[in-house]
Every structure is written in C-alpha cells, then in structure tokens.
Design an enzyme around this catalytic site. Structure first.
Site, PDB file in Angstrom:
ATOM      1  N   ASP A  32       0.836  -1.202   0.000  1.00 28.70           N
ATOM      2  CA  ASP A  32       0.000   0.000   0.000  1.00 28.70           C
ATOM      3  C   ASP A  32       0.868   1.247   0.000  1.00 28.70           C
ATOM      4  OD1 ASP A  32      -1.936  -1.833   0.268  1.00 28.70           O
ATOM      5  OD2 ASP A  32      -2.808  -1.018   2.119  1.00 28.70           O
ATOM      6  N   PHE A  35       2.127   2.024  -3.349  1.00 27.57           N
ATOM      7  CA  PHE A  35       0.988   2.496  -4.133  1.00 27.57           C
ATOM      8  C   PHE A  35       0.703   3.963  -3.812  1.00 27.57           C
ATOM      9  CE2 PHE A  35      -3.453   3.273  -5.076  1.00 27.57           C
ATOM     10  CZ  PHE A  35      -3.645   2.629  -6.297  1.00 27.57           C
ATOM     11  N   ASP A  36       0.664   4.258  -2.507  1.00 25.04           N
ATOM     12  CA  ASP A  36       0.383   5.631  -2.088  1.00 25.04           C
ATOM     13  C   ASP A  36       1.422   6.610  -2.614  1.00 25.04           C
ATOM     14  OD1 ASP A  36      -1.736   4.688  -0.764  1.00 25.04           O
ATOM     15  OD2 ASP A  36      -0.838   4.798   1.240  1.00 25.04           O
ATOM     16  N   SER A  81     -36.250  -7.219 -14.730  1.00 22.83           N
ATOM     17  CA  SER A  81     -36.228  -7.952 -13.475  1.00 22.83           C
ATOM     18  C   SER A  81     -36.081  -9.438 -13.857  1.00 22.83           C
ATOM     19  CB  SER A  81     -37.537  -7.597 -12.784  1.00 22.83           C
ATOM     20  OG  SER A  81     -37.892  -8.499 -11.830  1.00 22.83           O
ATOM     21  N   LEU A  82     -36.170 -10.340 -12.900  1.00 15.44           N
ATOM     22  CA  LEU A  82     -36.057 -11.768 -13.227  1.00 15.44           C
ATOM     23  C   LEU A  82     -37.270 -12.499 -12.685  1.00 15.44           C
ATOM     24  CD1 LEU A  82     -32.341 -12.473 -12.238  1.00 15.44           C
ATOM     25  CD2 LEU A  82     -33.292 -12.717 -14.534  1.00 15.44           C
ATOM     26  N   GLU A 112     -25.194 -18.671 -12.532  1.00 14.87           N
ATOM     27  CA  GLU A 112     -24.446 -17.663 -11.783  1.00 14.87           C
ATOM     28  C   GLU A 112     -25.154 -17.469 -10.463  1.00 14.87           C
ATOM     29  OE1 GLU A 112     -24.266 -14.063 -14.272  1.00 14.87           O
ATOM     30  OE2 GLU A 112     -24.548 -15.501 -15.884  1.00 14.87           O
ATOM     31  N   LYS A 114     -26.897 -15.239  -7.620  1.00 13.43           N
ATOM     32  CA  LYS A 114     -27.646 -13.987  -7.654  1.00 13.43           C
ATOM     33  C   LYS A 114     -27.105 -13.128  -6.526  1.00 13.43           C
ATOM     34  CE  LYS A 114     -32.341 -12.331  -8.408  1.00 13.43           C
ATOM     35  NZ  LYS A 114     -32.598 -11.333  -7.372  1.00 13.43           N
ATOM     36  N   ASP A 116     -26.601 -10.186  -4.050  1.00 15.17           N
ATOM     37  CA  ASP A 116     -27.650  -9.389  -3.422  1.00 15.17           C
ATOM     38  C   ASP A 116     -27.150  -7.973  -3.113  1.00 15.17           C
ATOM     39  OD1 ASP A 116     -30.153  -8.997  -2.521  1.00 15.17           O
ATOM     40  OD2 ASP A 116     -29.920 -10.091  -0.635  1.00 15.17           O
ATOM     41  N   ARG A 135     -30.994   0.926 -11.673  1.00 13.43           N
ATOM     42  CA  ARG A 135     -32.005   0.298 -12.499  1.00 13.43           C
ATOM     43  C   ARG A 135     -33.268   1.169 -12.563  1.00 13.43           C
ATOM     44  NH1 ARG A 135     -34.377  -5.753 -11.573  1.00 13.43           N
ATOM     45  NH2 ARG A 135     -35.609  -4.792  -9.942  1.00 13.43           N
ATOM     46  N   GLU A 171     -23.956  -5.795 -10.353  1.00 11.92           N
ATOM     47  CA  GLU A 171     -24.532  -5.560  -9.043  1.00 11.92           C
ATOM     48  C   GLU A 171     -23.482  -4.882  -8.174  1.00 11.92           C
ATOM     49  OE1 GLU A 171     -27.647  -6.747  -9.034  1.00 11.92           O
ATOM     50  OE2 GLU A 171     -28.237  -6.742  -6.921  1.00 11.92           O
ATOM     51  N   TYR A 223     -22.374  -9.231 -14.549  1.00 13.26           N
ATOM     52  CA  TYR A 223     -22.990 -10.468 -15.039  1.00 13.26           C
ATOM     53  C   TYR A 223     -23.542 -10.368 -16.462  1.00 13.26           C
ATOM     54  CZ  TYR A 223     -27.095  -7.954 -13.386  1.00 13.26           C
ATOM     55  OH  TYR A 223     -28.033  -6.993 -13.179  1.00 13.26           O
ATOM     56  N   LYS A 286     -29.377 -19.103 -16.922  1.00 14.34           N
ATOM     57  CA  LYS A 286     -29.623 -18.401 -18.186  1.00 14.34           C
ATOM     58  C   LYS A 286     -29.366 -19.352 -19.348  1.00 14.34           C
ATOM     59  CE  LYS A 286     -27.893 -14.183 -16.077  1.00 14.34           C
ATOM     60  NZ  LYS A 286     -26.795 -13.223 -15.958  1.00 14.34           N
ATOM     61  N   LYS A 310     -34.557 -19.121  -6.148  1.00 16.50           N
ATOM     62  CA  LYS A 310     -34.289 -18.473  -4.862  1.00 16.50           C
ATOM     63  C   LYS A 310     -33.901 -19.505  -3.821  1.00 16.50           C
ATOM     64  CE  LYS A 310     -35.672 -14.091  -5.335  1.00 16.50           C
ATOM     65  NZ  LYS A 310     -35.330 -12.943  -4.582  1.00 16.50           N
ATOM     66  N   CYS A 404     -39.897   5.162  29.095  1.00 21.94           N
ATOM     67  CA  CYS A 404     -38.715   4.330  29.284  1.00 21.94           C
ATOM     68  C   CYS A 404     -39.048   3.161  30.208  1.00 21.94           C
ATOM     69  CB  CYS A 404     -37.589   5.169  29.877  1.00 21.94           C
ATOM     70  SG  CYS A 404     -36.147   4.189  30.282  1.00 21.94           S
ATOM     71  N   CYS A 407     -36.933   3.875  33.631  1.00 17.26           N
ATOM     72  CA  CYS A 407     -37.075   5.043  34.502  1.00 17.26           C
ATOM     73  C   CYS A 407     -38.391   5.785  34.258  1.00 17.26           C
ATOM     74  CB  CYS A 407     -35.899   5.992  34.321  1.00 17.26           C
ATOM     75  SG  CYS A 407     -35.955   6.894  32.762  1.00 17.26           S
ATOM     76  N   CYS A 422     -34.608   7.560  25.423  1.00 18.52           N
ATOM     77  CA  CYS A 422     -34.975   8.016  26.761  1.00 18.52           C
ATOM     78  C   CYS A 422     -34.089   9.223  27.049  1.00 18.52           C
ATOM     79  CB  CYS A 422     -34.711   6.925  27.794  1.00 18.52           C
ATOM     80  SG  CYS A 422     -34.760   7.581  29.475  1.00 18.52           S
ATOM     81  N   CYS A 428     -31.452   7.620  34.394  1.00 20.36           N
ATOM     82  CA  CYS A 428     -31.940   6.342  33.889  1.00 20.36           C
ATOM     83  C   CYS A 428     -30.872   5.264  34.153  1.00 20.36           C
ATOM     84  CB  CYS A 428     -32.217   6.503  32.398  1.00 20.36           C
ATOM     85  SG  CYS A 428     -32.892   5.043  31.625  1.00 20.36           S
TER      86      CYS A 428
HETATM   87  P1  AMP Z   1     -35.185  -9.044  -9.055  1.00 19.79           P
HETATM   88  O1  AMP Z   1     -34.774  -7.674  -8.598  1.00 19.79           O
HETATM   89  O2  AMP Z   1     -35.433  -9.980  -7.917  1.00 19.79           O
HETATM   90  O3  AMP Z   1     -36.250  -9.027 -10.079  1.00 19.79           O
HETATM   91  O4  AMP Z   1     -33.921  -9.668  -9.764  1.00 19.79           O
HETATM   92  C1  AMP Z   1     -33.317  -9.051 -10.846  1.00 19.79           C
HETATM   93  C2  AMP Z   1     -32.023  -8.456 -10.405  1.00 19.79           C
HETATM   94  O5  AMP Z   1     -31.133  -9.460  -9.971  1.00 19.79           O
HETATM   95  C3  AMP Z   1     -31.303  -7.799 -11.524  1.00 19.79           C
HETATM   96  O6  AMP Z   1     -31.701  -6.468 -11.679  1.00 19.79           O
HETATM   97  C4  AMP Z   1     -29.873  -7.885 -11.085  1.00 19.79           C
HETATM   98  O7  AMP Z   1     -29.467  -6.663 -10.525  1.00 19.79           O
HETATM   99  C5  AMP Z   1     -29.848  -8.923  -9.992  1.00 19.79           C
HETATM  100  N1  AMP Z   1     -28.829  -9.957 -10.225  1.00 19.79           N
HETATM  101  C6  AMP Z   1     -27.940 -10.373  -9.285  1.00 19.79           C
HETATM  102  N2  AMP Z   1     -27.127 -11.305  -9.767  1.00 19.79           N
HETATM  103  C7  AMP Z   1     -27.469 -11.499 -11.053  1.00 19.79           C
HETATM  104  C8  AMP Z   1     -26.962 -12.346 -12.087  1.00 19.79           C
HETATM  105  N3  AMP Z   1     -25.943 -13.191 -11.869  1.00 19.79           N
HETATM  106  N4  AMP Z   1     -27.552 -12.271 -13.294  1.00 19.79           N
HETATM  107  C9  AMP Z   1     -28.584 -11.428 -13.509  1.00 19.79           C
HETATM  108  N5  AMP Z   1     -29.109 -10.602 -12.583  1.00 19.79           N
HETATM  109  C10 AMP Z   1     -28.562 -10.644 -11.354  1.00 19.79           C
HETATM  110 ZN    ZN Z   2     -34.863   5.813  30.995  1.00 21.06          ZN
END
Ligand code: AMP
Ligand code: ZN
Length: 666
Positions: A32, A35-36, A81-82, A112, A114, A116, A135, A171, A223, A286, A310, A404, A407, A422, A428
């Site tokens: 680091d 790098f710095d 969406s999916l 792949e 998913k 979060d 999105r 994501e 992705y 997919k 899911k 509370c 107290c 509180c 307290c």
């Molecule tokens: P949902 O929001 O539940 O309808 O799911 C769709 C979202 O899943 C997409 O907008 C992506 O942002 C997210 N996502 C996460 N991982 C993946 C992946 N490997 N492929 C496609 N979408 C993904």
């Molecule tokens: Zn209190």
C-alpha cells in the site's frame, strides 16, 4: 511528448494495473505504501499540469464531487427484473417451456449466483466509462456516475480494446466484512446500526458526497452486457470477455451442458453460499446461446431466457412470547423479540431483533404471533414475517412503549431518527451504568479489576452514580460488599489509580460523548491539545478538523454546554486525570505515516510493543491485528509467529525491524 507527459501516462498505467490487481484479482504486487507514493506523485504532477487532465485517471477514485440531485436518464436497453422459482419443479417447468418455444433444440445454460446488492448499468464508449445508472423502473434510472467512479473494481477504462458503445450490467454489493466493520464503528460511536448489506449498498450509491462513497468498501460484480452490436455468441463468452476487460466477474459462474449439471450447481451453492464473502439470495440460470435468448425474448418484466432460483433462506417458525425493550448507554431503545426457543442454522435462537417502532408497525407483529425468524449475514437473527393464519383470536396490536421501561420518562424521537430515546440521561439506570461500563472499558480507561457486574453492584449499593464517583471509592465502602475480598478490593483500587495515567485521547473517548468514537477522540485530542481548548471550541472550529462533520461537532458542543457534564469533567480533573496531550505527543505528532497500516508482532528490544503502536498512531498511521493485503508493513520483533511472516511474504508485505521502523520516522 514531454517527459512529464510520459511520466504521468506511465504512472496512470501502473496505478491502473495495481488497482486492478488489488481490487479485482485480490493479488496485489506492491505494498500500500508504494501504491500511495505513486499516487501522491501522480496527484502532484496532475496538479502542476492541468493540461494533461484525463477523466480516467486513478487519482479521481477518491471522489470529492457533491451531487445534490441525481438526474434521471433513460436506459439505452431496458433493465429487466427476473422471474423467480422456488423449487426444482418450477425450474424444470421453465426448461420445458423454453424447449417448447424453441422446438426441442440442443442448448446449454449458465449458472451464476444472484448477488444481493443494487443493480447497476455501466456505459462504456470506446473503452471509457461514460455513465453509471441505477435500475430505477427499468426504463430509466438515476445517474450516479460520480459515486460509481470511486468504486475501485469499476474500471474507468477497459483493459483491452472493445470499440463501440456498451452497457455492462452488474450488481454493486457490500461484502460482509466491510459491512460488519461499518457497523462496529457505528456501535462504538453510539449510532444506529445498518440493517443489512443490500440496503447499505444501495443507500451508499445515493450519498451526495462522493468522497464518502469512496470510503465505503463497495464492490461491483458484472454479469452481463447489452449493446446494439454484440460481437459475442454466448453468455459464457460474455462473462469471460468482461473478465478480460478488467471487470470483476465471480469465478463461481459455470456453463452447464445439461439440466442435471444445473441441479448440481444449485445443490452445491445451497450448502456453500455462506462461505462467500458477500450475500447471495439465489442462482440465476440463463440460456447460454445468445441466438436462443433472442428467439425467446422478454415479457414486459423479465427475460424468458433466464430464471432466478431463490435459496430458501434459513428460517424457522416460532412463537413470539413477548416484546421487551432495551435501553443502551446513549438512551437508544431497542425492541427485542423474546421467542419460544427454536433451532435455526445450527443454533438455538431465543431472541431476535425488531430494530425499531417502524419495523414493528411494518410487520404488524404482535405478542403471541407465530413469526418467521431468519438469519442473514447479521449476527442477531431477525423477524421477517408473521404467519397471520395462526394469529390468536384475541391478539392485540402492539403499542410501542411511550415511556422508558427503566425510569418511566416519556420517550422522544427526533425527526429523521429511526430510534426512540430516553432523554433522562442522568437518572436512567441502564444509561448510567452503561456510561460507566464504557468509561472503564479496555479501549477507554482500561480499568483492571472492575467488570460490568461490579459496576451494577456498586451502582445498586448507591456507591457510584457516575464515573467520577469511581475515584472516591474507599476500601471501607467496598469490603462489606458481596464477593469483595481484600484482594479484589485492592485490585480494583489499583486499577482505578492506574487509570489516572491514561492519555488524554482515551479519557476523551471514555467520557462517552455521542458520535465520538476512538478515532474521532484521537483527532480531537490532537487538534485541540487540551480539554480547555476543546470546551471553548464552537461548531465552526470543530468542523475545521479533518473528518469532523456538523453532527459530531453539535454533539461535542452540546455535551460541554451541559452543566452536569462540566461538573463531571471538573471533578475528574481534580482527581488528576489527564486532560491534555503529553509534551512528547505534541512534539512527535506528525502525519508521516498517514494512510499506512502496520502490523506489530514479536518482542522488541528498544520500545515496548505498546510504545511502538503508539508511535505509529501518533504519526498518523494505523495499527491492525493481522496481516492482509492492506498491510503496508509488518514490524517484526523476536519470536514473531511464523504464520504472520509467511502471510506477509506471500502477500509481498515488507517486513521491517524496529530500527527500520524508527528510520521511517526519521
Ligand atoms: P429481481 O430484482 O429480484 O427481479 O432480480 C433481478 C435483479 O437481480 C437484476 O436487476 C440484477 O441486478 C440482480 N442480479 C444479481 N445477480 C445477477 C446475475 N448473476 N444475473 C442477472 N441478474 C442478477
Ligand atoms: Zn430511561
């Protein structure tokens, strides 16, 4: 080309490569510190030569732009969406459906995880990042380019030529470690905790100040890609290409030739997903061939060629016996669900967090309800839903407490705060003992021989009402108490005595000013030097200090305006506690080691290990407990553990001796 121009270009290229190795591959080649040094050099050159400005320069990663309103921008290609599936049957039905449409062809799949977090679309034109959009509703999203530029795993420029205009889809996530760290800091500062990594990631993207975003350990996983012309023919090839272009594409993705392989993938990750450094909530399957994807097309909401499977979250159904309310040292009220014990992910759960009044209202959770308890990345399980079909007939809506529980003072809730408080901070009981416990804790006054139970006991016996009272305890008062033999009384009094030598910054932290954690206390101590100077400071003066914002400043000023607090401070001073920096601290304090992280290990001949650590911090450096890719130096003494050395060698972290360390300080 001038030599300056050449040097700037070379530095940018080098830094871009090191950045990639560090954040995308997790295989740094330089420390680091090095790098710095390179980054500083580049910053200096760029400042001197604005004519060589380049929007893809690595110096722009630190942020600094403030966005008041994020513009809404239309996506060039819709973000879908999916569709979800929750069982293997549903997944197999999906496969049969697409086979019917395609006419029983031979196709392959990609699997792949998913991830979060928050969806992102990154537009590149001729290799350069142009724009980053959320999105939104899928048709249009918010322009958060300035914030996304600070995320180190988002390339500002692609690593290989990829001419044309493309939207890379991915994501933005907050890895669990980073999330926990952020929460540890919040806890130490007496602030509300973040609920989960996903919300924190999407909240971070909407911060107005991009330099704050730069400090958050966000990551970007890619992705997919969309573009008018697509030079690739499979999803698998897209992932590989994205990886080659410098994006982070998790290597957990697989191309599967058969549904059987898909099912194996699901099964594997159902068991192993908690080993990943970030949260996932399923698998996305997919169709691999893009020509089949095209043929299948989209519904108004989602592609027909993909489906999310899911994961069943680890949850259990149990009865909520009653809701209790905890009062923290800052007066914050936390509602707690007390449950019929239930087995969840290998442990018995009896309590779960209900967060705050809004959360209770949102779930409409009531005593006696059967509730779903879930374990996410967080340590404390949470209640996610109520099984209304099992609600007892006579169930009553939950009325959040207005007083509370300890107290009976009416609770307050400030605008914009999720938590009730509180306000009776001096009367307290859990606030009083909480503050004393904080005062004696290891990182504050570090008083040996005094634990939280003893604090409770002394408080109940009326011997202490605040932390200043500790300093007037006498053996005659302590000896008659339960479990207080002569030896423990001596230990306790010696511990209190020794604490008078604790340095100013720790005393300041020990006072328990809201939002003043360890780091802030150290900064304030260094900047003001003494408690008088700090007490005389106004909000305007305080916000001049690096990283001290309005909120902290207000809290500090408010604390010292309170006559009760002033009285406490003046008593502590009269007992001989340190309320100013030591002369040598004033002398040695420098920023020489700013931005560097040290690990200190082994036995030293000159300075003690503690002294070494103090030197590091006094000069602006950080001390970490274990060696990681972020470590700048390992300071090695005698008898250092072999694993630390090995790790440092493996990561290429320089190992230096005590003398070499002192040489760094000149
Ligand atoms: P949902 O929001 O539940 O309808 O799911 C769709 C979202 O899943 C997409 O907008 C992506 O942002 C997210 N996502 C996460 N991982 C993946 C992946 N490997 N492929 C496609 N979408 C993904
Ligand atoms: Zn209190």
């Amino acid at each position: 080309m001038s030599t300056v121009d050449q040097e700037i270009k070379l530095l940018r290229k080098e830094l871009q490569e090191h950045n990639y190795r560090y954040y995308v591959l997790d295989e740094p080649r330089i420390s680091d510190f090095e790098f710095d040094m390179k980054l500083k050099r580049l910053q200096a050159l760029e400042a001197e030569h604005p004519e060589y400005y380049d929007p893809t320069s690595p110096t722009l990663r630190v942020g600094g732009t403030v966005t008041k309103n994020f513009n809404t921008v239309r996506h060039e290609t819709q973000m879908y969406s999916l569709d979800n599936s929750y069982s293997l049957e549903e997944l197999l039905e999906w496969e049969q459906r697409i086979q019917r449409i395609l006419g029983q062809v031979e196709l392959s799949f990609t699997c792949e995880l998913k991830y979060d977090g928050a969806s992102i679309s990154l537009t590149y034109e001729d290799n350069v990042l142009q724009q980053a959009l959320t999105r939104g509703d899928g048709i249009q999203g918010d322009d958060i380019t300035t914030n996304v530029r600070t995320i180190r795993s988002v390339p500002l420029k692609l690593k290989q030529p990829f001419p044309g205009r493309f939207e890379f889809r991915g994501e933005i996530i907050l890895p669990l470690k980073g999330f926990d760290k952020m929460n540890e800091q919040r806890l130490a500062n007496g602030e509300d905790l973040y609920m989960n990594p996903r919300n924190t990631a999407s909240g971070s993207l909407k911060l107005q100040d991009s330099s704050l975003v730069a400090e958050r350990p966000l990551d970007c996983l890619i992705y997919g890609v969309a573009g008018a012309v697509m030079p690739l023919s499979t999803q698998g090839a897209i992932l590989e290409k994205a990886r080659d272009l410098g994006f982070k594409v998790p290597n957990t993705a697989r191309v599967c030739q058969t549904m059987q392989e898909v099912l194996e993938f699901l099964e594997y990750w159902d068991d192993h997903r908690h080993e990943l450094p970030y949260e996932t909530d399923g698998v996305v399957v997919k169709v691999n061939e893009l020509r089949f994807q095209e043929e299948l097309g989209y519904t108004s909401k989602a592609p027909r060629w993909a489906i999310a499977y899911k994961f069943k979250s680890e949850q259990a159904l149990t009865r909520l016996r009653f809701i209790s309310y905890q009062v923290g040292r800052t007066g914050a009220i936390t509602p707690v669900a007390n449950l019929e014990p239930v087995l969840l992910a290998g442990t018995t759960v009896k309590r779960a967090s209900l967060h705050n009044a809004d959360q209770i209202a949102r779930l409409d959770v009531r005593e006696g309800d059967m509730v779903y308890v879930e374990k996410g990345g967080e340590i404390i399980p949470k209640i996610t839903a109520v099984d209304l079909s099992q609600r007892p007939v006579l169930s009553q809506p939950t009325h959040y407490i207005t007083q509370c529980p300890e107290c009976h003072t009416p609770l307050v809730r400030e605008a914009g705060e999720a938590q009730h408080f509180c306000p009776n901070d001096t009367g307290c009981p859990p606030q009083i003992t909480g503050r004393i416990q904080h005062f004696i804790s290891r990182k504050a006054m570090d008083i040996d021989g005094l634990g939280s139970e003893t604090v409770e006991l002394l408080f109940q016996q009326g011997l202490i009402r605040n932390y200043a009272d500790l300093y007037i305890l006498t053996p005659a008062e302590l000896l008659p108490l339960d479990r207080m033999a002569e030896k423990s009384v001596n230990n306790l009094l010696e511990g209190i005595e020794a604490s008078r030598k604790v340095p100013f910054e720790k005393v300041l932290f020990a006072l328990g000013i809201r939002f003043v954690g360890e780091t802030v206390a150290r900064k304030l101590a260094k900047s003001f030097g003494s408690i008088e100077a700090l007490m005389a400071a106004r909000v305007e003066d305080l916000v001049q200090v690096d990283e001290i914002g309005e909120r902290i400043a207000q809290s500090v000023v408010g604390f010292f305006e309170d006559p009760v607090k002033r009285e406490l401070v003046s008593r502590l001073r009269s007992y001989g506690l340190r309320f100013e920096l030591e002369p040598e601290q004033l002398l040695t304090g420098s920023e020489l080691l700013k931005g560097k992280t040290f690990v200190v290990s082994g036995v030293f001949s000159g300075l003690s290990r503690e002294e070494l650590k103090k030197r590091i911090e006094d000069n602006g450096g950080k001390v970490a407990a274990s060696v990681s890719s972020k470590t700048s130096y390992l300071v090695a003494g005698d008898k250092m553990g072999p694993s630390k050395r090995e790790k440092a060698e493996k990561l290429g972290v320089p190992i230096i001796s005590e003398d070499e360390f002192l040489a760094l300080l000149g």
